[in-house]
Design a protein around this motif. Structure first.
Motif, PDB file in Angstrom:
ATOM      1  N   ASN A 308       0.829  -1.200   0.000  1.00  0.00           N
ATOM      2  CA  ASN A 308       0.000   0.000   0.000  1.00  0.00           C
ATOM      3  C   ASN A 308       0.867   1.255   0.000  1.00  0.00           C
ATOM      4  OD1 ASN A 308      -2.896  -1.153   0.611  1.00  0.00           O
ATOM      5  ND2 ASN A 308      -1.505  -2.211   2.025  1.00  0.00           N
ATOM      6  N   ASP A 309       0.367   2.308  -0.639  1.00  0.00           N
ATOM      7  CA  ASP A 309       1.079   3.581  -0.659  1.00  0.00           C
ATOM      8  C   ASP A 309       0.930   4.282   0.697  1.00  0.00           C
ATOM      9  OD1 ASP A 309       2.581   5.656  -1.633  1.00  0.00           O
ATOM     10  OD2 ASP A 309       0.918   6.619  -2.695  1.00  0.00           O
ATOM     11  N   GLY A 310       1.822   5.247   0.949  1.00  0.00           N
ATOM     12  CA  GLY A 310       1.766   5.981   2.199  1.00  0.00           C
ATOM     13  C   GLY A 310       3.081   6.708   2.443  1.00  0.00           C
ATOM     14  N   PRO A 311       3.247   7.280   3.606  1.00  0.00           N
ATOM     15  CA  PRO A 311       4.481   8.026   3.906  1.00  0.00           C
ATOM     16  C   PRO A 311       5.741   7.155   3.916  1.00  0.00           C
ATOM     17  CG  PRO A 311       3.115   7.780   5.874  1.00  0.00           C
ATOM     18  CD  PRO A 311       2.281   7.355   4.715  1.00  0.00           C
ATOM     19  N   HIS A 312       5.541   5.862   3.925  1.00  0.00           N
ATOM     20  CA  HIS A 312       6.669   4.927   3.926  1.00  0.00           C
ATOM     21  C   HIS A 312       7.204   4.652   2.522  1.00  0.00           C
ATOM     22  CE1 HIS A 312       2.823   2.750   3.589  1.00  0.00           C
ATOM     23  NE2 HIS A 312       3.453   2.086   2.640  1.00  0.00           N
ATOM     24  N   ARG A 313       6.675   5.326   1.489  1.00  0.00           N
ATOM     25  CA  ARG A 313       6.967   4.942   0.106  1.00  0.00           C
ATOM     26  C   ARG A 313       8.462   5.034  -0.220  1.00  0.00           C
ATOM     27  NH1 ARG A 313       4.435  10.012  -0.561  1.00  0.00           N
ATOM     28  NH2 ARG A 313       2.404   8.988  -0.702  1.00  0.00           N
ATOM     29  N   ARG A 314       9.171   6.049   0.319  1.00  0.00           N
ATOM     30  CA  ARG A 314      10.610   6.168   0.006  1.00  0.00           C
ATOM     31  C   ARG A 314      11.402   5.007   0.610  1.00  0.00           C
ATOM     32  NH1 ARG A 314      11.856  12.656   0.893  1.00  0.00           N
ATOM     33  NH2 ARG A 314      10.595  13.409  -0.876  1.00  0.00           N
ATOM     34  N   MET A 315      11.019   4.623   1.819  1.00  0.00           N
ATOM     35  CA  MET A 315      11.699   3.485   2.451  1.00  0.00           C
ATOM     36  C   MET A 315      11.441   2.207   1.659  1.00  0.00           C
ATOM     37  SD  MET A 315      10.905   0.631   4.461  1.00  0.00           S
ATOM     38  CE  MET A 315       9.360   1.077   5.273  1.00  0.00           C
ATOM     39  N   VAL A 316      10.194   2.001   1.236  1.00  0.00           N
ATOM     40  CA  VAL A 316       9.857   0.813   0.463  1.00  0.00           C
ATOM     41  C   VAL A 316      10.584   0.827  -0.883  1.00  0.00           C
ATOM     42  CG1 VAL A 316       7.991  -0.386  -0.751  1.00  0.00           C
ATOM     43  CG2 VAL A 316       7.667   0.370   1.615  1.00  0.00           C
ATOM     44  N   ALA A 317      10.687   1.993  -1.512  1.00  0.00           N
ATOM     45  CA  ALA A 317      11.414   2.087  -2.785  1.00  0.00           C
ATOM     46  C   ALA A 317      12.869   1.679  -2.596  1.00  0.00           C
ATOM     47  CB  ALA A 317      11.319   3.495  -3.350  1.00  0.00           C
ATOM     48  N   ASP A 318      13.472   2.114  -1.489  1.00  0.00           N
ATOM     49  CA  ASP A 318      14.849   1.695  -1.202  1.00  0.00           C
ATOM     50  C   ASP A 318      14.926   0.188  -0.971  1.00  0.00           C
ATOM     51  OD1 ASP A 318      16.446   3.886  -1.542  1.00  0.00           O
ATOM     52  OD2 ASP A 318      16.833   4.261   0.587  1.00  0.00           O
ATOM     53  N   TYR A 319      13.937  -0.363  -0.260  1.00  0.00           N
ATOM     54  CA  TYR A 319      13.961  -1.802  -0.005  1.00  0.00           C
ATOM     55  C   TYR A 319      13.840  -2.579  -1.306  1.00  0.00           C
ATOM     56  CZ  TYR A 319      13.073  -6.325   2.134  1.00  0.00           C
ATOM     57  OH  TYR A 319      13.154  -7.651   2.500  1.00  0.00           O
ATOM     58  N   ARG A 320      12.972  -2.105  -2.194  1.00  0.00           N
ATOM     59  CA  ARG A 320      12.840  -2.789  -3.482  1.00  0.00           C
ATOM     60  C   ARG A 320      14.139  -2.715  -4.277  1.00  0.00           C
ATOM     61  NH1 ARG A 320       7.877  -4.559  -4.522  1.00  0.00           N
ATOM     62  NH2 ARG A 320       6.086  -3.698  -3.400  1.00  0.00           N
ATOM     63  N   ARG A 321      14.828  -1.594  -4.200  1.00  0.00           N
ATOM     64  CA  ARG A 321      16.115  -1.489  -4.915  1.00  0.00           C
ATOM     65  C   ARG A 321      17.155  -2.419  -4.273  1.00  0.00           C
ATOM     66  NH1 ARG A 321      18.860   1.784  -8.619  1.00  0.00           N
ATOM     67  NH2 ARG A 321      20.744   0.594  -9.084  1.00  0.00           N
ATOM     68  N   PHE A 322      17.129  -2.518  -2.943  1.00  0.00           N
ATOM     69  CA  PHE A 322      18.017  -3.468  -2.257  1.00  0.00           C
ATOM     70  C   PHE A 322      17.754  -4.894  -2.732  1.00  0.00           C
ATOM     71  CE2 PHE A 322      17.336  -6.611   1.177  1.00  0.00           C
ATOM     72  CZ  PHE A 322      18.637  -7.067   1.309  1.00  0.00           C
ATOM     73  N   VAL A 323      16.464  -5.261  -2.814  1.00  0.00           N
ATOM     74  CA  VAL A 323      16.123  -6.608  -3.269  1.00  0.00           C
ATOM     75  C   VAL A 323      16.593  -6.826  -4.704  1.00  0.00           C
ATOM     76  CG1 VAL A 323      14.200  -8.184  -3.792  1.00  0.00           C
ATOM     77  CG2 VAL A 323      14.189  -6.857  -1.669  1.00  0.00           C
ATOM     78  N   ASP A 324      16.401  -5.829  -5.583  1.00  0.00           N
ATOM     79  CA  ASP A 324      16.887  -5.935  -6.960  1.00  0.00           C
ATOM     80  C   ASP A 324      18.390  -6.203  -6.981  1.00  0.00           C
ATOM     81  OD1 ASP A 324      14.371  -5.465  -7.925  1.00  0.00           O
ATOM     82  OD2 ASP A 324      14.729  -3.359  -8.425  1.00  0.00           O
ATOM     83  N   ASP A 325      19.137  -5.442  -6.200  1.00  0.00           N
ATOM     84  CA  ASP A 325      20.593  -5.601  -6.185  1.00  0.00           C
ATOM     85  C   ASP A 325      20.995  -6.980  -5.666  1.00  0.00           C
ATOM     86  OD1 ASP A 325      20.835  -3.041  -7.143  1.00  0.00           O
ATOM     87  OD2 ASP A 325      21.445  -2.141  -5.228  1.00  0.00           O
ATOM     88  N   LEU A 326      20.316  -7.440  -4.611  1.00  0.00           N
ATOM     89  CA  LEU A 326      20.652  -8.730  -4.014  1.00  0.00           C
ATOM     90  C   LEU A 326      20.341  -9.869  -4.984  1.00  0.00           C
ATOM     91  CD1 LEU A 326      21.566 -10.311  -1.470  1.00  0.00           C
ATOM     92  CD2 LEU A 326      19.152 -10.375  -0.788  1.00  0.00           C
ATOM     93  N   ILE A 327      19.152  -9.817  -5.603  1.00  0.00           N
ATOM     94  CA  ILE A 327      18.777 -10.870  -6.550  1.00  0.00           C
ATOM     95  C   ILE A 327      19.740 -10.889  -7.724  1.00  0.00           C
ATOM     96  CG2 ILE A 327      17.004 -11.537  -8.229  1.00  0.00           C
ATOM     97  CD1 ILE A 327      14.931 -10.625  -6.152  1.00  0.00           C
ATOM     98  N   HIS A 328      20.071  -9.710  -8.253  1.00  0.00           N
ATOM     99  CA  HIS A 328      21.029  -9.666  -9.363  1.00  0.00           C
ATOM    100  C   HIS A 328      22.353 -10.314  -8.965  1.00  0.00           C
ATOM    101  CE1 HIS A 328      23.629  -8.302 -12.558  1.00  0.00           C
ATOM    102  NE2 HIS A 328      24.419  -7.773 -11.642  1.00  0.00           N
TER     103      HIS A 328
END
Length: 383
Positions: A308-328
């Motif tokens: 869900n969207d909310g004030p946490h969106r920047r943190m979640v965006a960083d987490y998704r980028r972390f997951v992308d980097d780890l999976i790669h």
């Protein structure tokens, strides 16, 4: 004859397909259903070269004794007659010169193609290519029809093992695939099954029918696996010689996981934050929300935050980028190991809901294309 008590449970050669030069063993497993009599028996195996009528058949006889209500196995090496690639093997169970039971099978000898005759599928500019032309995959996941409705999970899952593999039904299934106009099948092989030689048998059958193979290596996926098990599958079967394989599938519909599964990567997540932001506190200031925590340690976002969207969106965006980097990192490392051993075949995996914008990952977090596109030879999301 069944009242006599002696029956063949199995009989013939140890494998259905042998690599050229591989020693051949014949034998049988016999059951004695009689309650009170020890039986003498003879197992006779005759190997005849198909399409070579002038070659005399090879024959071997193995005597034995079996106790009441017993099961007994016999085996012996045999020399094949001539240099044929296909034989018929007839195994008979005999007593006092009378044939009590019989099993007939085909035996194949696999000979590797010369390297200059192999034709591998390649991928470039958004398409597969074969023989200099674009090639389009029309296929199915394949498991044998003999597994339908089977409640024995090991029998069902380890279908390339000696216990479940039955070439008569598999040949029928594959011919149906071809007759439907398909040109490929996806199959999986567990390391536990490699010494049964059935992968070699089914690859030979697929090649004869023009069915290219997307081969899944098991167990594990690049996030958690033992490289030596995958390496052994490739080396034992000399898969770099098999141009009927068009790709290795190195993960079967994976997710990054539930929150409990994601917590296994919390230390890497914390290290990623520090590397990007310098400190957890700096990241929290940038995000405008505190870092998620579990047992007082930095942890994965909650399912509600991911979905869900909310004030946490920047943190979640960083987490998704972390997951992308780890999976790669993980998938790239696994692919490089495979390519170093076998540079002939493409590497990818079945990506389930990867990149699906309609999937709401409240419970299961899927992969994103950003995490896999750089390491794989092609993308394979579900439709």
């Amino acid at each position: 004859l069944m009242a006599d008590g002696l029956l063949l449970m199995e009989g013939g050669t140890e494998y259905f397909t042998y690599r050229e030069g591989q020693p051949v063993n014949v034998g049988a497993q016999i059951a004695n259903l009689a309650r009170d009599a020890t039986r003498a028996f003879t197992v006779s195996c005759v190997l005849s070269a198909k399409n070579h009528p002038v070659l005399p058949p090879a024959k071997i006889e193995i005597p034995g004794m079996i106790t009441p209500r017993g099961i007994f196995s016999v085996s012996a090496p045999v020399s094949l007659p001539g240099n044929a690639t296909e034989y018929q093997v007839t195994t008979q169970l005999m007593r006092d010169g009378v044939v009590l039971d019989q099993i007939t099978q085909d035996l194949f000898i696999y000979k590797s193609k010369p390297e200059n005759q192999r034709r591998y599928v390649t991928a470039r500019e958004g398409d597969f290519h074969l023989d200099g032309r674009k090639w389009y995959v029309h296929g199915v996941n394949y498991m044998p029809s003999t597994g339908v409705g089977v409640e024995d999970q090991n029998y069902f899952e380890q279908w390339l093992g000696s216990r479940a593999y039955d070439p008569e039904f598999i040949q029928r299934d594959l011919e149906r695939c071809r007759d439907m106009g398909l040109n490929s099948v996806s199959i999986f092989i567990y390391n536990q099954s490699i010494r049964d030689n059935n992968l070699l048998d089914i690859l030979r059958r697929c090649a004869s029918l023009g069915l290219y193979v997307n081969l899944s290596l098991r167990p594990g996926n690049p996030m958690q696996y033992e490289w030596n098990l995958w390496k052994e599958i490739i080396e034992f079967n000399r898969l770099w010689e098999q141009d009927i394989i068009y790709a290795y599938d190195i993960a079967w519909e994976p997710f990054f996981g539930t929150i409990e599964e994601r917590r296994a990567y919390d230390p890497e997540w914390q290290a990623w934050i520090v590397k990007k932001h310098g400190a957890i506190e700096s990241a929290e200031k940038t995000w405008g929300v505190p870092a998620p925590r579990f047992e007082e340690k930095v942890s994965s976002p909650t399912p509600e935050q991911l979905g869900n969207d909310g004030p946490h969106r920047r943190m979640v965006a960083d987490y998704r980028r972390f997951v992308d980097d780890l999976i790669h990192e993980k998938y790239q490392a696994a692919a490089e190991k495979i390519r170093a051993l076998d540079p002939r075949h493409l590497v990818s995996f079945r990506m389930t809901v990867t990149g699906d914008p309609t999937f709401k990952g409240d419970l299961q977090m899927p992969y994103d294309f950003m995490g896999v596109a750089r390491s794989m030879d092609f993308l394979a999301p579900e439709g």
